[in-house]
Write an enzyme that holds these catalytic residues in place. Structure first.
Site, PDB file in Angstrom:
ATOM      1  N   GLU A 160       0.864  -1.177   0.000  1.00 50.99           N
ATOM      2  CA  GLU A 160       0.000   0.000   0.000  1.00 50.99           C
ATOM      3  C   GLU A 160       0.905   1.234   0.000  1.00 50.99           C
ATOM      4  OE1 GLU A 160      -3.095   0.009  -0.415  1.00 50.99           O
ATOM      5  OE2 GLU A 160      -3.810  -1.983   0.126  1.00 50.99           O
ATOM      6  N   ASP A 185     -18.715  -8.561  -9.588  1.00 59.18           N
ATOM      7  CA  ASP A 185     -18.558  -7.871  -8.313  1.00 59.18           C
ATOM      8  C   ASP A 185     -17.981  -6.471  -8.501  1.00 59.18           C
ATOM      9  OD1 ASP A 185     -18.929  -7.787  -5.552  1.00 59.18           O
ATOM     10  OD2 ASP A 185     -16.923  -8.536  -5.118  1.00 59.18           O
TER      11      ASP A 185
END
Length: 237
Positions: A160, A185
Site C-alpha cells: 500500500e 462484483d
C-alpha cells in the site's frame, strides 16, 4: 486497489496433501505455502516497517527463498506488460473480452478499459491472488474484503502507499469461484454512488481513472498513470 505485490494464505486453509504438486510461481504446493506463510508472518510481525519502502534492503530479515519470492512478485512497474509475453497478453484479453463487454455495457465504459484494469491488477493473469495451496482466488481487480463483506476471502501480504511511500501490510481480499464472478462484483462496486464519476465515461480512460482515484479505489499515487499506459498498449494492438 493496486495489484497485490506478495503472496497469499487463506485464514481457514485445509491441511495440504504430502504429494508435491505445482503451485503459484511454479513452486511445489508445500513449498509455496511455507514461503508465503513466512512472508505473511514477516509483515504481521512488523519487520517490514510501514514507513520503509518495499525494496530488497527492507526484506533482509526474510529467508533467501522467501525474499526472492517476495521481490519477484513485487515488481513495481508492469504497466506495459513486461511480465507477460505477447501470447500471454493475447490469451488474457481473449479470455476476459466477453466479461469486459458485459461489464462495460452496464457501466457505460469502453470494454478495453476494464480489460486493462484487470490486466494491471493481475499482471495479465500471471500474478493472481492465490490461496495457501496456490489455487487461484479469481480476484482480477484486487477487491478487498471489508467489514461488510460476507463471502470467502484470502489474507494477503500486499503493498500500500502512505505519506512515507510504499509499505507492506496484510489485508483480506475477496475470493471468487470464477473470473466472471470477479467482473460482476467489480461492476456492482463501480455502480455505487461512491464511483459515480466513472460511470458513463465511455472511451475516456483519463476520466475513468480520475473517477477511480476520486472514489479511493487505489492508494498507489501512480495508479491512474499506470492504467492509462495499459489502455494505450491495448489500443495500439
Amino acid at each position: 486497489m493496486l495489484r497485490p505485490e506478495a503472496w497469499f494464505a487463506s485464514p481457514a486453509s485445509p491441511a495440504l496433501p504430502s504429494a508435491i504438486a505445482p503451485a503459484g510461481d511454479g513452486l511445489p504446493s508445500a513449498e509455496f505455502r511455507s514461503l508465503h506463510e513466512e512472508i505473511v508472518r514477516y509483515v504481521r510481525d512488523g519487520e517490514s516497517a510501514a514507513a520503509e519502502p518495499m525494496t530488497a534492503g527492507a526484506a533482509t530479515s526474510l529467508g533467501a527463498e522467501a525474499r526472492a519470492l517476495l521481490l519477484r512478485s513485487g515488481g513495481d512497474d508492469d504497466t506495459a506488460g513486461e511480465g507477460a509475453d505477447a501470447e500471454q497478453r493475447r490469451r488474457f484479453v481473449e479470455q476476459v473480452a466477453p466479461l469486459a463487454r458485459e461489464a462495460g455495457a452496464r457501466l457505460g465504459v469502453a470494454p478495453e478499459i476494464l480489460t486493462a484494469q484487470a490486466a494491471l491488477e493481475s499482471g495479465w493473469g500471471q500474478r493472481p491472488l492465490r490461496a495457501a495451496d496456490g489455487s487461484d482466488s479469481h480476484n482480477l481487480f484486487g477487491l478487498k474484503a471489508g467489514a461488510g463483506y460476507g463471502g470467502a476471502s484470502v489474507a494477503a501480504a500486499t503493498t500500500e502507499y502512505g505519506a512515507q511511500g510504499a509499505y507492506a501490510t496484510v489485508e483480506s481480499f475477496r475470493r471468487y469461484d470464477s473470473a466472471a464472478e470477479s467482473f460482476r462484483d467489480v461492476t456492482r462496486l463501480l455502480q455505487s454512488p461512491r464511483y459515480r464519476a466513472v460511470q458513463g465515461t465511455g472511451a475516456d480512460v483519463g476520466a475513468y481513472a480520475a473517477g477511480l482515484v476520486q472514489g479511493g479505489y487505489a492508494t498507489d499515487p501512480r495508479y491512474a498513470e499506470k492504467l492509462q499506459a495499459v489502455v494505450r498498449g491495448l489500443r495500439q494492438r
